[in-house]
Design a protein around this motif. Structure first.
Motif, PDB file in Angstrom:
ATOM      1  N   SER A  58     -23.347 -11.249  -4.568  1.00  0.00           N
ATOM      2  CA  SER A  58     -21.940 -11.476  -4.266  1.00  0.00           C
ATOM      3  C   SER A  58     -21.178 -10.219  -4.666  1.00  0.00           C
ATOM      4  CB  SER A  58     -21.402 -12.681  -5.026  1.00  0.00           C
ATOM      5  OG  SER A  58     -21.465 -12.450  -6.406  1.00  0.00           O
ATOM      6  N   CYS A  59     -20.023 -10.029  -4.085  1.00  0.00           N
ATOM      7  CA  CYS A  59     -19.268  -8.850  -4.462  1.00  0.00           C
ATOM      8  C   CYS A  59     -17.772  -9.088  -4.390  1.00  0.00           C
ATOM      9  CB  CYS A  59     -19.691  -7.632  -3.645  1.00  0.00           C
ATOM     10  SG  CYS A  59     -18.748  -7.318  -2.185  1.00  0.00           S
ATOM     11  N   THR A  60     -17.065  -8.354  -5.212  1.00  0.00           N
ATOM     12  CA  THR A  60     -15.613  -8.416  -5.231  1.00  0.00           C
ATOM     13  C   THR A  60     -15.073  -7.016  -4.994  1.00  0.00           C
ATOM     14  OG1 THR A  60     -15.815 -10.135  -6.909  1.00  0.00           O
ATOM     15  CG2 THR A  60     -13.633  -9.230  -6.564  1.00  0.00           C
ATOM     16  N   MET A  61     -14.232  -6.904  -4.008  1.00  0.00           N
ATOM     17  CA  MET A  61     -13.642  -5.599  -3.707  1.00  0.00           C
ATOM     18  C   MET A  61     -12.151  -5.646  -4.022  1.00  0.00           C
ATOM     19  SD  MET A  61     -15.223  -4.358  -0.115  1.00  0.00           S
ATOM     20  CE  MET A  61     -14.776  -5.847   0.754  1.00  0.00           C
ATOM     21  N   THR A  62     -11.645  -4.541  -4.488  1.00  0.00           N
ATOM     22  CA  THR A  62     -10.211  -4.439  -4.702  1.00  0.00           C
ATOM     23  C   THR A  62      -9.645  -3.444  -3.702  1.00  0.00           C
ATOM     24  OG1 THR A  62     -10.594  -4.822  -7.050  1.00  0.00           O
ATOM     25  CG2 THR A  62      -8.422  -4.023  -6.429  1.00  0.00           C
ATOM     26  N   LEU A  63      -8.775  -3.940  -2.853  1.00  0.00           N
ATOM     27  CA  LEU A  63      -8.141  -3.067  -1.873  1.00  0.00           C
ATOM     28  C   LEU A  63      -6.769  -2.651  -2.398  1.00  0.00           C
ATOM     29  CD1 LEU A  63      -8.870  -5.142   1.340  1.00  0.00           C
ATOM     30  CD2 LEU A  63     -10.199  -3.254   0.464  1.00  0.00           C
ATOM     31  N   ASP A  64      -6.508  -1.385  -2.302  1.00  0.00           N
ATOM     32  CA  ASP A  64      -5.213  -0.867  -2.719  1.00  0.00           C
ATOM     33  C   ASP A  64      -4.416  -0.551  -1.451  1.00  0.00           C
ATOM     34  OD1 ASP A  64      -3.086   0.128  -4.047  1.00  0.00           O
ATOM     35  OD2 ASP A  64      -4.125   1.840  -4.931  1.00  0.00           O
ATOM     36  N   ILE A  65      -3.471  -1.393  -1.141  1.00  0.00           N
ATOM     37  CA  ILE A  65      -2.734  -1.263   0.121  1.00  0.00           C
ATOM     38  C   ILE A  65      -1.303  -0.795  -0.167  1.00  0.00           C
ATOM     39  CG2 ILE A  65      -1.964  -2.447   2.210  1.00  0.00           C
ATOM     40  CD1 ILE A  65      -4.283  -4.487   1.599  1.00  0.00           C
ATOM     41  N   ARG A  66      -0.934   0.294   0.457  1.00  0.00           N
ATOM     42  CA  ARG A  66       0.418   0.812   0.291  1.00  0.00           C
ATOM     43  C   ARG A  66       1.080   1.005   1.645  1.00  0.00           C
ATOM     44  NH1 ARG A  66      -0.721   5.097  -4.524  1.00  0.00           N
ATOM     45  NH2 ARG A  66      -2.538   3.988  -5.283  1.00  0.00           N
ATOM     46  N   PRO A  67       2.366   0.921   1.684  1.00  0.00           N
ATOM     47  CA  PRO A  67       3.040   1.180   2.958  1.00  0.00           C
ATOM     48  C   PRO A  67       2.919   2.651   3.355  1.00  0.00           C
ATOM     49  CG  PRO A  67       4.641   0.774   1.209  1.00  0.00           C
ATOM     50  CD  PRO A  67       3.286   0.567   0.614  1.00  0.00           C
ATOM     51  N   TYR A  68       2.685   2.854   4.610  1.00  0.00           N
ATOM     52  CA  TYR A  68       2.625   4.216   5.119  1.00  0.00           C
ATOM     53  C   TYR A  68       3.783   4.402   6.085  1.00  0.00           C
ATOM     54  CZ  TYR A  68       1.200   8.285   7.744  1.00  0.00           C
ATOM     55  OH  TYR A  68       1.185   9.511   8.359  1.00  0.00           O
ATOM     56  N   LYS A  69       4.628   5.340   5.739  1.00  0.00           N
ATOM     57  CA  LYS A  69       5.774   5.594   6.607  1.00  0.00           C
ATOM     58  C   LYS A  69       5.725   7.013   7.088  1.00  0.00           C
ATOM     59  CE  LYS A  69       8.567   2.171   4.294  1.00  0.00           C
ATOM     60  NZ  LYS A  69       9.496   1.939   3.196  1.00  0.00           N
ATOM     61  N   GLU A  70       5.657   7.135   8.361  1.00  0.00           N
ATOM     62  CA  GLU A  70       5.575   8.461   8.957  1.00  0.00           C
ATOM     63  C   GLU A  70       6.905   9.196   8.802  1.00  0.00           C
ATOM     64  OE1 GLU A  70       3.584  10.206  13.017  1.00  0.00           O
ATOM     65  OE2 GLU A  70       3.445   8.072  12.556  1.00  0.00           O
ATOM     66  N   LYS A  71       6.777  10.447   8.368  1.00  0.00           N
ATOM     67  CA  LYS A  71       8.019  11.227   8.183  1.00  0.00           C
ATOM     68  C   LYS A  71       8.497  11.797   9.514  1.00  0.00           C
ATOM     69  CE  LYS A  71       7.283  12.382   3.409  1.00  0.00           C
ATOM     70  NZ  LYS A  71       6.169  12.971   2.692  1.00  0.00           N
ATOM     71  N   ARG A  72       9.765  11.737   9.717  1.00  0.00           N
ATOM     72  CA  ARG A  72      10.306  12.248  10.972  1.00  0.00           C
ATOM     73  C   ARG A  72      10.994  13.581  10.751  1.00  0.00           C
ATOM     74  NH1 ARG A  72      11.628   7.443  14.823  1.00  0.00           N
ATOM     75  NH2 ARG A  72      10.232   5.945  13.948  1.00  0.00           N
TER      76      ARG A  72
ATOM     77  N   MET B  42       0.169  -2.352  -3.195  1.00  0.00           N
ATOM     78  CA  MET B  42      -0.203  -3.708  -3.577  1.00  0.00           C
ATOM     79  C   MET B  42      -1.726  -3.819  -3.591  1.00  0.00           C
ATOM     80  SD  MET B  42       0.584  -7.084  -1.318  1.00  0.00           S
ATOM     81  CE  MET B  42      -0.256  -8.584  -1.738  1.00  0.00           C
ATOM     82  N   LYS B  43      -2.242  -4.381  -4.664  1.00  0.00           N
ATOM     83  CA  LYS B  43      -3.690  -4.529  -4.769  1.00  0.00           C
ATOM     84  C   LYS B  43      -4.082  -5.925  -4.320  1.00  0.00           C
ATOM     85  CE  LYS B  43      -4.691  -0.842  -7.728  1.00  0.00           C
ATOM     86  NZ  LYS B  43      -5.572  -0.183  -8.629  1.00  0.00           N
ATOM     87  N   LYS B  44      -5.117  -5.941  -3.509  1.00  0.00           N
ATOM     88  CA  LYS B  44      -5.580  -7.213  -2.974  1.00  0.00           C
ATOM     89  C   LYS B  44      -7.061  -7.350  -3.279  1.00  0.00           C
ATOM     90  CE  LYS B  44      -5.111  -9.904   1.195  1.00  0.00           C
ATOM     91  NZ  LYS B  44      -4.843  -9.882   2.628  1.00  0.00           N
ATOM     92  N   GLU B  45      -7.442  -8.516  -3.787  1.00  0.00           N
ATOM     93  CA  GLU B  45      -8.839  -8.731  -4.115  1.00  0.00           C
ATOM     94  C   GLU B  45      -9.531  -9.534  -3.029  1.00  0.00           C
ATOM     95  OE1 GLU B  45     -10.259 -10.299  -7.915  1.00  0.00           O
ATOM     96  OE2 GLU B  45      -9.740  -8.381  -8.778  1.00  0.00           O
ATOM     97  N   VAL B  46     -10.661  -9.013  -2.583  1.00  0.00           N
ATOM     98  CA  VAL B  46     -11.448  -9.692  -1.556  1.00  0.00           C
ATOM     99  C   VAL B  46     -12.793 -10.054  -2.159  1.00  0.00           C
ATOM    100  CG1 VAL B  46     -12.474  -9.483   0.734  1.00  0.00           C
ATOM    101  CG2 VAL B  46     -10.296  -8.367   0.245  1.00  0.00           C
TER     102      VAL B  46
END
Ligand SMILES: [Zn+2]
Length: 60
Positions: free
Chosen positions: A46-60, A1-5
């Motif tokens: 001024s600045c605009t950042m785009t954060l790319d946030i993804r779920p991180y699931k640890e492999k078992r 999910m991309k989030k703009e700050v």
């Protein structure tokens, strides 16, 4: 999910002329008003950042 700050604009020292508002031309003979801050020595940043946030699931 991309989030703009967005960071709200703030006054900063102009880095082109180091806050003097003046710049020398390429030959160093003439002093001209800095084109970035138009001679004021300060700029609004001024600045605009785009954060790319993804779920991180640890492999078992
Ligand atoms: Zn400047």
């Amino acid at each position: 999910m991309k989030k703009e700050v967005t960071k709200s604009p703030k006054v900063a020292l102009c880095r082109e002329c180091h806050g003097t508002g003046l710049m020398r031309n390429v030959y160093g003979a003439t002093v001209i008003p800095c084109p970035q801050c138009e001679g004021s020595g300060r700029v609004m940043v001024s600045c605009t950042m785009t954060l790319d946030i993804r779920p991180y699931k640890e492999k078992r």
